[in-house]
Motif scaffolding. Structure first.
Motif, PDB file in Angstrom:
ATOM      1  N   GLU A 186       0.720  -1.154  -0.120  1.00 56.04           N
ATOM      2  CA  GLU A 186       0.127  -0.112   0.000  1.00 56.04           C
ATOM      3  C   GLU A 186       0.899   1.250  -0.102  1.00 56.04           C
ATOM      4  N   LYS A 197      -5.906   1.102  -0.699  1.00 53.05           N
ATOM      5  CA  LYS A 197      -6.151  -0.070   0.405  1.00 53.05           C
ATOM      6  C   LYS A 197      -6.588  -1.310  -0.301  1.00 53.05           C
ATOM      7  N   TRP A 198      -5.957  -2.538   0.140  1.00 52.48           N
ATOM      8  CA  TRP A 198      -6.412  -3.630  -0.474  1.00 52.48           C
ATOM      9  C   TRP A 198      -7.060  -4.463   0.779  1.00 52.48           C
TER      10      TRP A 198
END
Lengths: 355, 142, 362
Positions: free
Chosen positions: C45, C322-323
């Motif tokens: 990120e 953001k994952w």
């Protein structure tokens, strides 16, 4: 063996040697032959297992070292000999060192009571079957000691699973072999084989065969009962901390035990060294020629090895197919199913032979 | 889109801007209502997203309703302290530990706030904007 | 009660990556379990904030290397929504076909590794033999077996010249899945190890935010593919079971492979119809500056719901990426469901949740 011994003593007498040399040589010679055969057979078994499992999983197995990879196990043994023996800081040093040696030697003892043919056996005893039952469970004890002495939590988990397994499989084996003793009227392995001349014991004792087969796979610690060395949970279980030749002792001991178990299954259920239908091939080929009589002995050994090879193939096949059982299910299987079945089998056979 | 009118009725002071429900002052009540109200029933907290706008931080709670197949985003703007929602949604625990680890936002009410992805002995909070790796090499893509 | 602390350490044959589980054992029963993650944290990120969008695109495949197409799609979809780019329909169908093939290969790998954790040594080789067919096809199309870097903003990079051999691939795989079911679905040892083991109820699954096959095995009807506009014309069923144990998670994945085969069949049909017409596969865009906006882009990856949050404040690098990955939450639930199980069941439960560590740590 006696015939050969007499021939040799005559030969020595002719050339004026002391005949005690002949007796000495012929006392040691069988043990030497069996020791050489043991090393050879164990190496071949490891190679056979790798090749068979490879073909079952769409691979080829070892095929580089030697013609078709036959020398692979020899190369592995030499490599293991040259490896460093890792000494643990906090292990119980005496037990840690002794456990692999005794695990291997306790199986080698069993090779001495097998009747390879009608004349050749190393130890003559009228209670050889009882001896087998007593000694066959020894390696498990040393597996437990090895895991305990390693001072490693994974080994400890593996080794106390081995103990629970030992208690479970011993009882069905005992009852099945009791049934065989009743069928053959003797505990001597030679007499058991001779009692199977008319019909092999697998036909009256078929339930016993199934129980014995399952229990002996458990005795060998092989899949589906390899919970004490479960690779995916316990990173090698009781032999996690062993390296080099000590690991090789455990490893080769397992394959020596595999051969012994297969041979005993062949002896107790499939007629041992007797050919199927009682027809000796050498009788057919050689007619009644007197001088080739000794070929029968080789043929008997051949039949014994052939039958045990089929059983070994079955055991390896099962390893390649089935997943692993958990401790709960193993205890469930043995105590709730196999033990009552083997007791009922024993009662039925007693009633059939005596009643 | 979920039925926003129910939310507007219950929480007239919370405004909806840019598709997100702003709940900076009453996040616990809003989330409890969204979870327990039978017409809305947002039973899953998909994720908590933290963004560092340099003067303030923003947390976005992404909620999903598995029965009605609706989703809603609730946003909270604060400085460095926030209230933990682990009592309402159990899955918030890992999210909050990770946000504390990477952003330095402390959650009051969290049972065991500790660093998750970085080693316990790490100093600093990497995803903050002032944790810039002062390096010449990073100027090459301008 | 004497407890023994066992460290299913980062190096272990069965943790599928570098996960550390600190387990307190009482004999063979687990008293408490705590996952310790972060051994594979690569800073995905933070890396996005210093690269522009085209430079970040190849890195996205590596978030979960077993399902690279899905993360690639999530990121490309996010950028396309942000810039209002319309993707041509042929590109959408190509994307769906490749994603579903990727789903099959990921499930096959799960199947092989799960069974070798349980002790059966043959199925992993059979599963990998089937995966080779799929990976050979990917190599023909994209040039790579694993980190594809094939989806781009506006469509896909090259046209696909071959899609006839996909038909033979899915025929073979369809038959082989039947073989695997015959080998295992009725096997008493397999049933004994997986039925009623690791039961996750519906309430627990939604509380701990499980998604994907883990959630559907517990009886919750939730599949994000119904919300994705590119799947609007495709007809498929959602696989659900009710029990929530390891066996139902196995069944859900086996049947999902069959559903993926159905989807791929429809894609081949559509692509076959339009092969004579020269349809565009890429909308050529040059992205210079981005609007000041944020976007959420989700995709139903093999392991669950994966979401990309993309925030840009203008300029050509993202402000925040953001994952949300599903294995992160599958690892969290271990703290709860491993209490009271025995050591062999730990492996059965952990394997059935299909946790892949790069997804957890990013």
């Amino acid at each position: 063996m006696n015939y050969l011994l007499n021939l040799f003593i005559e030969f020595l007498d002719k050339h004026n040697f002391n005949e005690s040399i002949g007796i000495m040589i012929f006392s040691i010679l069988p043990f030497a032959i069996i020791a050489a055969a043991l090393v050879f057979v164990v190496l071949m078994l490891v190679y056979a297992e790798r090749k068979i499992l490879a073909y079952m999983t769409q691979r080829k197995g070892p095929n580089r070292v030697g013609p078709n990879g036959i020398l692979q196990t020899t190369a592995d043994a030499i490599k293991l000999l040259c490896k460093e023996n890792i000494e643990l800081l906090h292990s119980d040093k005496v037990i840690f060192t002794i456990a692999p040696i005794l695990a291997f030697s306790s199986i080698v003892v069993l090779w001495c009571i097998i009747p390879y043919n009608a004349e050749f056996h190393l130890i003559d005893s009228t209670i050889s079957l009882l001896f087998y039952v007593a000694v066959a469970g020894f390696p498990m004890l040393f597996h437990f000691l090895a895991g305990y002495a390693s001072n490693n939590k994974y080994s400890l988990l593996g080794s106390y699973r081995a103990l629970s397994l030992t208690a479970s499989y011993s009882v069905p084996i005992l009852f099945t072999l009791l049934a065989t003793i009743f069928l053959a009227d003797s505990m001597d392995l030679h007499k058991i084989i001779i009692a199977q001349e008319k019909v092999w014991f697998i036909i009256p004792n078929i339930i016993g065969f199934i129980v014995f087969f399952i229990a002996s796979i458990a005795e060998l610690n092989r899949c589906p009962f390899d919970l004490s060395e479960a690779e995916s949970e316990l990173v090698s279980g009781y032999h996690t901390e062993y390296s080099g030749m000590r690991f090789a002792m455990f490893f080769l001991g397992e394959y020596a035990a595999l051969f012994v178990t297969a041979v005993f299954t062949a002896i107790i259920f499939f007629g041992g060294y007797q050919p199927p239908f009682g027809v000796y091939l050498s009788n057919i080929l050689m007619g009644n020629c007197r001088c080739f009589n000794f070929l029968i002995y080789f043929e008997q050994t051949f039949w014994l090895i052939a039958k045990s090879s089929i059983i070994i193939f079955l055991i390896i096949w099962i390893r390649g197919t089935l997943p692993r059982l958990t401790q709960k299910s193993v205890m469930n299987l043995f105590w709730r199913y196999l033990t009552p079945i083997s007791i009922i089998n024993l009662i039925l056979i007693i009633l059939a032979t005596r009643g | 889109m979920p039925d926003i009118n129910i939310i507007r009725e219950h929480f007239p002071n919370n405004i909806i801007e840019a598709g997100k429900l702003d709940a900076s002052f009453n996040i616990i009540e809003v989330l409890s209502f969204l979870k327990n109200c039978p017409e809305l029933s947002f039973d899953m907290l998909l994720s908590i997203i933290a963004i560092d706008y340099i003067h303030y931080n923003e947390l976005i709670y992404c909620l999903l309703s598995t029965h009605l197949n609706e989703s809603i985003k609730v946003s909270v703007k604060m400085k460095n302290e926030a209230k933990s929602v682990t009592a309402i949604y159990k899955s918030a625990y890992f999210d909050e530990c990770e946000i504390y680890d990477l952003f330095g936002i402390k959650f009051t009410g969290n049972p065991n706030l500790k660093r998750l992805l970085l080693p316990q002995s790490w100093a600093g909070h990497p995803l903050k904007k002032d944790y810039i790796l002062n390096d010449e090499r990073l100027k090459w893509n301008e | 009660m004497n407890k023994m602390t066992l460290n299913l350490g980062p190096q272990h044959p069965a943790t599928h990556g570098v996960l550390r589980l600190i387990i307190d054992l009482d004999g063979e029963e687990v008293v408490s379990a705590e996952p310790d993650i972060g051994y594979l944290h690569r800073g995905m990120e933070k890396l996005a904030e210093t690269r522009n969008y085209y430079q970040y695109l190849p890195m996205v495949d590596r978030i979960d290397y077993l399902s690279g197409f899905f993360y690639s799609y999530a990121f490309c979809n996010a950028v396309e929504e942000l810039n209002h780019i319309k993707v041509p329909q042929k590109a959408s169908y190509i994307r769906i076909m490749l994603m579903e093939l990727n789903r099959i290969s990921s499930h096959l790998l799960w199947f092989g590794t799960y069974l070798i954790d349980l002790g059966a040594i043959s199925p992993i080789f059979y599963a990998f033999r089937e995966r080779e067919l799929i990976m050979d096809y990917f190599e023909k199309i994209t040039g790579q077996r694993m980190m594809y870097n094939y989806f781009t903003f506006g469509g896909v990079r090259h046209d696909i010249p071959f899609f006839d051999d996909v038909q033979s691939i899915i025929n073979t795989i369809g038959d082989k899945i039947g073989d695997y079911e015959r080998l295992l679905s009725e096997n008493p040892i397999f049933l004994d190890r997986t039925v009623n083991v690791g039961v996750i109820s519906e309430k627990k699954a939604t509380e701990w935010a499980l998604t994907g096959p883990n959630l559907r095995a517990s009886g919750v009807l939730s599949d994000f593919r119904v919300n994705m506009p590119i799947y609007d014309d495709i007809d498929f069923d959602i696989v659900l079971t009710n029990e929530g144990d390891c066996y139902s998670r196995y069944l859900v994945r086996i049947y999902e492979m069959r559903e993926s085969i159905k989807i791929i069949q429809q894609c081949i049909q559509w692509l076959g119809q339009c092969s004579s017409r020269d349809l565009p596969f890429l909308e050529k865009v040059t992205l210079k500056t981005f609007p000041n906006q944020e976007v959420f882009s989700s995709v139903e990856a093999p392991r669950g719901l994966s979401m990309c949050y993309l925030n840009s404040i203008g300029g050509n690098t993202p402000y925040r990426v953001k994952w949300r990955t599903s294995s992160f939450y599958s690892t969290q639930i271990l703290k709860d469901i491993l209490v009271g199980v025995t050591v062999p069941e730990i492996m059965a439960i952990y394997g059935s949740l299909d946790v892949v560590l790069p997804e957890v740590d990013r």
